[in-house]
Design an enzyme around this catalytic site. Sequence first.
Site, PDB file in Angstrom:
ATOM      1  N   LYS B  77     108.430  41.684 -29.300  1.00 56.00           N
ATOM      2  CA  LYS B  77     107.598  41.647 -29.075  1.00 56.00           C
ATOM      3  C   LYS B  77     107.255  39.842 -29.885  1.00 56.00           C
ATOM      4  CE  LYS B  77     102.304  41.339 -29.294  1.00 56.00           C
ATOM      5  NZ  LYS B  77     101.239  42.579 -29.876  1.00 56.00           N
ATOM      6  N   SER B 172      97.981  45.066 -27.484  1.00 55.28           N
ATOM      7  CA  SER B 172      98.694  43.420 -26.742  1.00 55.28           C
ATOM      8  C   SER B 172      99.785  43.454 -26.864  1.00 55.28           C
ATOM      9  CB  SER B 172      98.286  42.875 -27.941  1.00 55.28           C
ATOM     10  OG  SER B 172      98.688  42.467 -28.600  1.00 55.28           O
ATOM     11  N   SER B 196      97.261  47.509 -30.259  1.00 55.81           N
ATOM     12  CA  SER B 196      98.242  47.130 -29.442  1.00 55.81           C
ATOM     13  C   SER B 196      99.522  47.900 -29.420  1.00 55.81           C
ATOM     14  CB  SER B 196      98.487  45.601 -29.725  1.00 55.81           C
ATOM     15  OG  SER B 196      96.884  44.897 -30.266  1.00 55.81           O
TER      16      SER B 196
END
Lengths: 108, 525
Positions: B77, B172, B196
């Site tokens: 990420k 996210s 997330s």
Amino acid sequence: QKVSVEVLDHLEHLALVDFRDSEGVERLQKAIQFADQLHEVNTDGVEPMVSVLEDRCLYLREDDVTEGNCTKELLENAREKVEEYFVAPPGNIPLPKLEERDIFLQGS
Amino acid sequence: AMLRTSLRQVSVALKEGRVTPTELCQRCLALIKSTKFLNAYITVAEETALKQAEESEERYKRGQPLGILDGIPIAVKDNFNTAGIETTCASNMLKGYISPYNATVVQKLLDQGAVLLGKTNLDEFAMGSGSTDGVFGPVRNPWSYSRQYREKSVPKSHSEDKDFNWVITGGSSGGSAAAVSSFTCFAALGSDTGGSTRNPAAHCGVVGLKPTYGLISRHGLIPLVNSMDVPGILTRCVDDAAVLLGSLAGHDPKDSTTVQDNFKPFELPNLTDVSKLSIGIPKEYHTPGLSSEILALWSKAADLFKNAGAKVVEVSLPHTRYSIVCYHVLCTAEVASNMARFDGLEYGHRSDMKESTESMYAATRREGFNDVVRGRILSGNYFLLKENYEKYFVKAQKVRRLIANDFVKVFRSGVDILLTPTTLSDAAPYMEFIQEDNRTRSAQDDILTQAANMAGLPAINVPSALSERGLPVGLQFIGRSFQEKQLLTVAKWFEKQVQFPMIQLEEVKRHDNDVFQHQKSASFS
């Protein structure tokens, strides 16, 4: 209870971030309203919890120098520098007062 | 079918020479290119990945692979620092920022020979539950393009129409979830502060593990909420998550919030007897807004355990409904503090404004942050004002203790694992999702996942079934602190029972025409 313009202005100074428009202010109002639900909870005699690891000792290491000497790497990402200094515009100049600013909050 | 196997399976294939690290890397890179419309990746590190793959290949040739992760393509990420590779947090504030160091978890993966394919897309600074609010655009859920979803859609869509009513990944860590779900990598790192990692895992039909706070180093993970953030693990099956956990967990001298306990990597046993297990069903998780489909699935799962001999009991976590409010205050407060470092002076975007230091800072932050980030900073500062500090911030810290204590009480009463839904419904279409603002959405979507972060407990999403719309729905298991082995063992048992179907993606089929035809299996377990 709407947040006063003085507080909004104060927040912009503290945060160095602006509300930009009425939507930004609305967002704060809603956030406060949402947070007010916390007051429904009875927390008499309850200690604040700072970390879930509160029952453990924080790790401390020996005070030995194990790394450093990376001035070059650290300066690489800065846009304005002179020799080994980060360069900032002149300090000790406060942001303009609310009345002097040509921004959104003036109109509220 | 090589790309559709699990991490462990492909690792064996590498060891046996049935595929080489460079072949694997090239295939993944090619698939990334052809699934570009998913927008899962912000940066694809093609050159360095191929170099890493070549080095891995040399090691395999010498018969000296570094371990199970050697040569395995993974994605990270974009809020983890990666040396030499841009780290943006999907924000204008860090566009062009090249970190001088690797986050500890990234370094650990590289040290074991993993091949870093690229950085995945997210909501700006990990604030959001849709992976829709980053500056590089939203991530599309690969299931939008699956036969399973398209079959159920009315009207019947053209298979070539890429814009057809696509659904979000959740967030996210949506990019990471999409990358794993679409087979472009075998595992991905996400982060989890309020759900997330688990939320997009549920929407994308992959395993999403949130480890216990303090187990995995946060050094190099750009912080959101220091007291709740953890690196998250996304994989296609529970066994793979255990492998990743084994390579990442453990004390890091560079992160003083990691515990010093000795961590021993483990292999998951194949549980056959669940009669000694006590599964708790927290009644407060039956919350308004929970879809009837998911409620039914949750019920079915509870019955599954019951029929297999486990003890299944209803339990109560009375402060559940305040978790999201509490999170809202603590998160914005910590964000206000953490985002203060972005001033344009040392790294990242810098405004051209030169009147004064303060005006330069203010202009930089106005230019660099999106509305969501700015909104949280301002709210956080409000709650931290002298006149509000006790009323809001300290109050929230007290409520946090009550929430954490709820869990302590339940686990002390003999319950081993909690079983809850992960999300309120299956993935929403993007056009529908953006009708509500980020804060409202986050408040809704994080409701089932957030409390585990509040209490620092390990939790995992296991893909469980397809919804009526043909989209993945997952269920969540929450375990005791540092008892990941037990948590994952139960999750693995459950995964085997539900036999979640493999996504049928046309793109992948086109790429996967290879000699290794043996894998026609419908799932990974």
